[in-house]
Design an enzyme around this catalytic site. Structure first.
Site, mmCIF file in Angstrom:
data_model
loop_
_atom_site.group_PDB
_atom_site.id
_atom_site.type_symbol
_atom_site.label_atom_id
_atom_site.label_comp_id
_atom_site.label_asym_id
_atom_site.label_seq_id
_atom_site.Cartn_x
_atom_site.Cartn_y
_atom_site.Cartn_z
ATOM 1 N N SER A 85 0.857 -1.187 0.000
ATOM 2 C CA SER A 85 0.000 0.000 0.000
ATOM 3 C C SER A 85 0.887 1.229 0.000
ATOM 4 C CB SER A 85 -0.885 0.010 1.253
ATOM 5 O OG SER A 85 -1.535 1.257 1.412
ATOM 6 N N TYR B 163 -2.629 0.018 10.522
ATOM 7 C CA TYR B 163 -2.673 -0.457 9.139
ATOM 8 C C TYR B 163 -1.365 -0.127 8.431
ATOM 9 C CZ TYR B 163 -3.961 -0.822 4.218
ATOM 10 O OH TYR B 163 -3.988 -1.150 2.876
#
Length: 251
Positions: A149, A162
């Site tokens: 990501s 995250y």
């Protein structure tokens, strides 16, 4: 870039294992790679979604199979790879794509959700590596693709855990690339905001509201699938180390 190419009879067709294949980037990647002539092995927990995807691929003339797998269970992932090698004779690519993103501020103390992200985003990746690596080493070839990501490169409010898991995924994949012989390739693909169900796992109201604003600009999941396809299509000896793909407006 979002149109799937026509299947060909190229000898470069591969056996590709995809985790998190039931939706989003995983499903889009399965469709694109199957259209390119690869045999795609779809792994996820939602068997009904997998069955629908296999039927769609086969109706279009592609080759696919589905396996119910929980990437947080090492034995599940190991059994998947052993089954693929037993039936197909080899495995060429493992795309470690499974991920969850239940965002929240740290002071919300959603410890169970922190644990879930660690289990899926980090342990799930490690289980995929551990299951595939002995087969790749025996073959003398293979390709790991980690879907990380942009959160592996920048931290934002509500995303600390995250992003921490995606930093970990980036670091683990980079360490793997450095440790392996050149015959085994390693690629990290780091998407920005993508059209997917990922934000649906957010239960914290404040984080959900922030995400609605953050997700005003997205790219289609097939854009990430195309990046994965590009990395796989490079000739032996070419290692695509990392691709970052995000909406231009996300800068």
């Amino acid at each position: 870039m979002t149109e799937n190419p026509t299947p060909s009879s190229s000898p470069t067709h591969k056996v590709v294992v995809l985790t998190g294949a039931s939706s989003g980037i995983g499903a889009a990647t399965a469709l694109r790679l199957a259209a390119e002539g690869h045999h795609v092995v779809l792994a996820a927990r939602r068997e009904d979604r997998l069955a629908e995807l296999v039927a769609q691929i086969e109706a279009a003339g592609g080759s696919a199979e589905a396996h119910r797998v929980d990437v947080t269970v090492a034995a599940d992932v190991r059994a998947l790879l052993e089954s693929v090698v037993a039936t197909r004779g080899r495995v060429d690519v493992v795309v470690n794509n499974a991920g969850v993103m239940p965002l929240s501020r740290l002071d919300a103390l959603r410890v169970d959700e922190w644990d879930l992200m660690i289990d899926v985003n980090v342990r799930g990746l490690l289980h995929g590596i551990a299951a595939a690596l002995p087969h790749f080493q025996r073959q003398g070839s293979g390709h790991f693709v980690t879907v990380a990501s942009v959160g592996a490169h920048a931290v934002s409010p509500t995303a600390a855990v995250y992003c921490g898991t995606k930093y970990a995924a980036w670091a683990i994949t980079e360490g793997l690339r450095q440790e392996l012989d050149p015959g085994i390739r390693v690629t990290t693909v780091s998407p920005g905001v993508v059209e997917s169900e990922l934000a649906g796992s957010i239960t914290d109201p404040a984080a959900a509201e922030l995400m609605r604003t953050y997700r005003r600009n997205t790219v289609p999941a097939d854009t990430i699938a195309a990046a994965i396809s590009y990395a796989l299509a490079q000739p032996d000896g070419v290692d695509v180390t990392e691709i970052v793909v995000q909406p231009a407006a996300q800068r």
